[in-house]
Each structure stands twice: as structure tokens, then as C-alpha cells.
Scaffold this motif. Structure first.
Motif, short mmCIF file in Angstrom:
data_model
loop_
_atom_site.label_atom_id
_atom_site.label_comp_id
_atom_site.label_asym_id
_atom_site.label_seq_id
_atom_site.Cartn_x
_atom_site.Cartn_y
_atom_site.Cartn_z
N ALA A 80 -8.49 -22.45 -44.69
CA ALA A 80 -9.11 -21.48 -45.59
C ALA A 80 -9.89 -20.39 -44.87
N ASP A 81 -9.77 -20.28 -43.55
CA ASP A 81 -10.57 -19.28 -42.84
C ASP A 81 -10.20 -17.87 -43.26
N MET A 82 -11.23 -17.05 -43.49
CA MET A 82 -11.05 -15.64 -43.82
C MET A 82 -11.87 -14.79 -42.86
N ALA A 83 -11.35 -13.63 -42.54
CA ALA A 83 -12.13 -12.60 -41.87
C ALA A 83 -12.36 -11.48 -42.88
N PHE A 103 -10.78 -15.20 -52.65
CA PHE A 103 -10.04 -14.04 -52.16
C PHE A 103 -8.60 -14.41 -51.81
N ARG A 104 -7.69 -13.51 -52.16
CA ARG A 104 -6.32 -13.56 -51.68
C ARG A 104 -6.23 -12.83 -50.34
N ALA A 140 -10.42 -8.68 -47.35
CA ALA A 140 -10.40 -10.08 -46.95
C ALA A 140 -9.06 -10.38 -46.29
N VAL A 141 -9.09 -11.00 -45.12
CA VAL A 141 -7.88 -11.26 -44.34
C VAL A 141 -7.82 -12.74 -44.01
N LEU A 142 -6.72 -13.39 -44.38
CA LEU A 142 -6.53 -14.81 -44.11
C LEU A 142 -6.26 -15.03 -42.63
N VAL A 143 -7.05 -15.92 -42.00
CA VAL A 143 -6.87 -16.25 -40.58
C VAL A 143 -6.94 -17.77 -40.39
N PRO A 144 -5.96 -18.50 -40.91
CA PRO A 144 -6.01 -19.96 -40.82
C PRO A 144 -5.77 -20.46 -39.40
#
Length: 305
Positions: A150-153, A126-127, A141-145
């Protein structure tokens, strides 16, 4: 969740992990979030008790699995994603920054040239901000580094599945001292989640209950903003970074980090069998953590945030 979707949680009391099955009521299509593969450290045996609980629920409710979603490459349990896919179908997905994590741990484990850190072990990467569907239900998909790169919510309907970025308000936030972790990034990721509508429900991936309370896994943006012990409203980025850095310095390496990441960077696939037909896990010596015997007094449990 709302009338559009149903969420069912599965708590594993051995790893303190919460997995989820989220289904679209209109179509009976479903996503599985963060499934667990059982692993006995003493014997080196895997089993599928936790994953089979999810599968029994899926079959009982006549659900069609479209997605198997990983919030990140977990360091505290082995992923059951591959087994779920073999038994029920679906596409295994994670954030596209998993390639950074794979590169780091390919070096750590000295993996051979056949392991490519390109994310192809997963069916989809996911982007940040990517929209996808579960049946007729739209998800994002939301990037939460910060905990890892690589953490995603995953936002679905009125809820967000936040992985290890946030825990229950009386537990706080994820550690940020793993390879590629960053406390400032973590703070900004948390604030991104807490900018969602206050009624948004947040489903966490782990719970480490303090004070003898029962395990819990559902909270809200409003509750987190008011009561999260690490990052409630009013905590500045600099204050958070100081707290998180000092706290992380007292934490031991998670018990299952070395076995789990070898499997989880492969999307839940065990290492390829060797000539005798057996899969082997590597344990790099004297690389992670502090020297033996140097743990700080009063160190929390290894998995504690």
C-alpha cells in the motif's frame, strides 16, 4: 520548496521518523504527512508530544489542514493522524491497497468481526495517479509498492514525499520482507521515482544516520541516482533483489511493529475500549520473525533498512 509552497519537517529522535507540514502559500491550506503518536513500550502509555509540535506550527502560521497523508501503514511508529484530525481537522488518506494490509493483519491479530478490512477507517483512499489539491496547489498520489503493498508517494510542486521506499543515499532503500512486501516491486517503484526530473526533491520518512552524521531527510533524484548505496544507476533489478533479500534475512523485526500496526490499520485510532473502558493491544506469540536467540551475528538495529 518553491515560492508556491512551504515544507516544514519534524524529526522524532525516538523513532527516527520525519513528519511534514506542507502548505500552499497562496491560501494557507496545508497537508500533514506521516504524523507520529508517541508510545512508551515499557509502560504502554501514549502521548502527543510529537503531534503537538506539528499543531503548534500549524496554529502559529494560521494554516488550515485539508489532508493528513499516510505514505503507508507504518511498522515503526504509531500514527498521530487521528489526533491531528481531532485537533485541526482534515481528511485522513492512504493508498487504496491498504485493504490488503488490513486483511493480513486482521488475521495476524485475530481481530473480531467488527473490524472490516475495507479501508473505511480512512476518509479517503487514493488510486494510483490520482490528482488532488492543497489549496491552489495540485498534488498527485503515486503507488510505490514493495515495502508494503500500500505504499504511496505524494508529488507536490517540485517535491515528492516518498515514505520508506527510499532513504538518504548513504542508507539505501526500505526492507521488503514484511507481509505483502516484494523486492522486485520495490526496485520498480524506486525506478519510477527516479524517473522524475533530476532536480525533484525527495523527502524521506526516516533516517538512520551512519557514521555519526546528523539526521537528514531531503535529497534529490539526481543524488539518489548517483549515490544511493542500494539502487544507484547501473544496479540491475536482479542484483537489487539478491542484495535486498540477503540483507532482509539479517534484520530483526522492528521494535514497534506489533503495537503500531494495530493502530495504523485503523487510521491512528486506538483499538475500541473493552468493558472496563481501557483499550488493549494484542501481542501474537511465535508468529513473526525468527525464534529467540537466532539473530545473525552483527545484526543491524531493528529499525535499520
Amino acid at each position: 520548496m518553491s515560492a508556491r509552497a512551504t515544507v516544514h519537517a519534524f524529526f522524532d529522535d525516538k523513532t527516527w521518523t520525519v513528519s511534514y507540514v506542507v502548505s500552499d502559500n497562496a491560501t494557507h491550506c496545508a497537508a500533514v504527512v506521516d504524523p507520529v503518536l508517541d508510545f512508551d513500550m515499557k509502560s504502554g502509555r501514549t502521548s502527543t508530544e510529537q503531534a503537538d509540535r506539528l499543531l503548534a506550527y500549524i496554529r502559529h502560521n494560521d494554516l488550515t489542514v485539508q489532508w493528513i497523508l499516510e505514505t503507508h501503514a507504518h511498522a515503526d511508529h504509531l500514527s498521530g493522524a487521528r489526533y491531528i484530525k481531532e485537533q485541526a481537522g482534515g481528511r485522513i488518506a492512504i493508498g487504496e491497497q491498504i485493504t490488503q494490509v488490513q486483511s493480513t493483519f486482521k488475521r495476524l491479530y485475530h481481530l473480531d468481526r467488527h473490524f472490516l478490512p475495507d479501508g473505511t477507517q480512512f476518509d479517503h483512499l487514493f488510486r494510483d495517479g490520482e490528482i488532488f489539491t492543497i489549496g491552489q496547489m495540485e498534488a498527485q498520489a503515486v503507488l510505490v509498492p514493495g515495502h508494503t503493498p500500500a505504499d504511496m508517494a505524494y508529488l507536490m510542486d517540485d517535491a515528492a514525499f516518498v515514505g520508506d521506499t527510499l532513504f538518504m543515499p548513504d542508507v539505501g532503500t526500505a526492507r521488503a520482507d514484511f507481509p505483502g512486501g516484494d523486492a522486485r516491486q520495490l526496485y520498480r517503484s524506486v525506478r519510477r521515482l527516479l524517473a522524475l526530473p533530476e532536480r525533484t526533491r525527495l523527502f524521506v520518512c526516516h533516517d538512520y544516520p551512519p557514521g555519526g552524521r546528523a539526521p537528514a531527510w531531503e535529497t534529490t533524484v539526481a543524488e539518489q541516482r548517483a549515490r544511493n548505496i542500494h539502487v544507484h544507476d547501473g544496479v540491475s533489478e536482479d542484483d537489487f533483489v539478491r542484495m535486498r533479500t540477503a540483507r532482509d534475512a539479517t534484520l530483526e523485526v522492528p521494535t514497534l511493529i506489533l503495537p503500531s500496526l494495530q493502530v495504523n490499520i485503523r487510521a491512528g485510532q486506538l483499538p475500541p475500549p473493552e468493558d472496563d473502558g481501557v483499550s488493549y493491544l494484542k501481542i501474537p506469540l511465535n508468529v513473526l520473525g525468527r525464534p529467540a536467540g537466532s539473530a545473525a551475528a552483527g545484526t543491524p538495529p531493528a529499525a535499520s533498512p
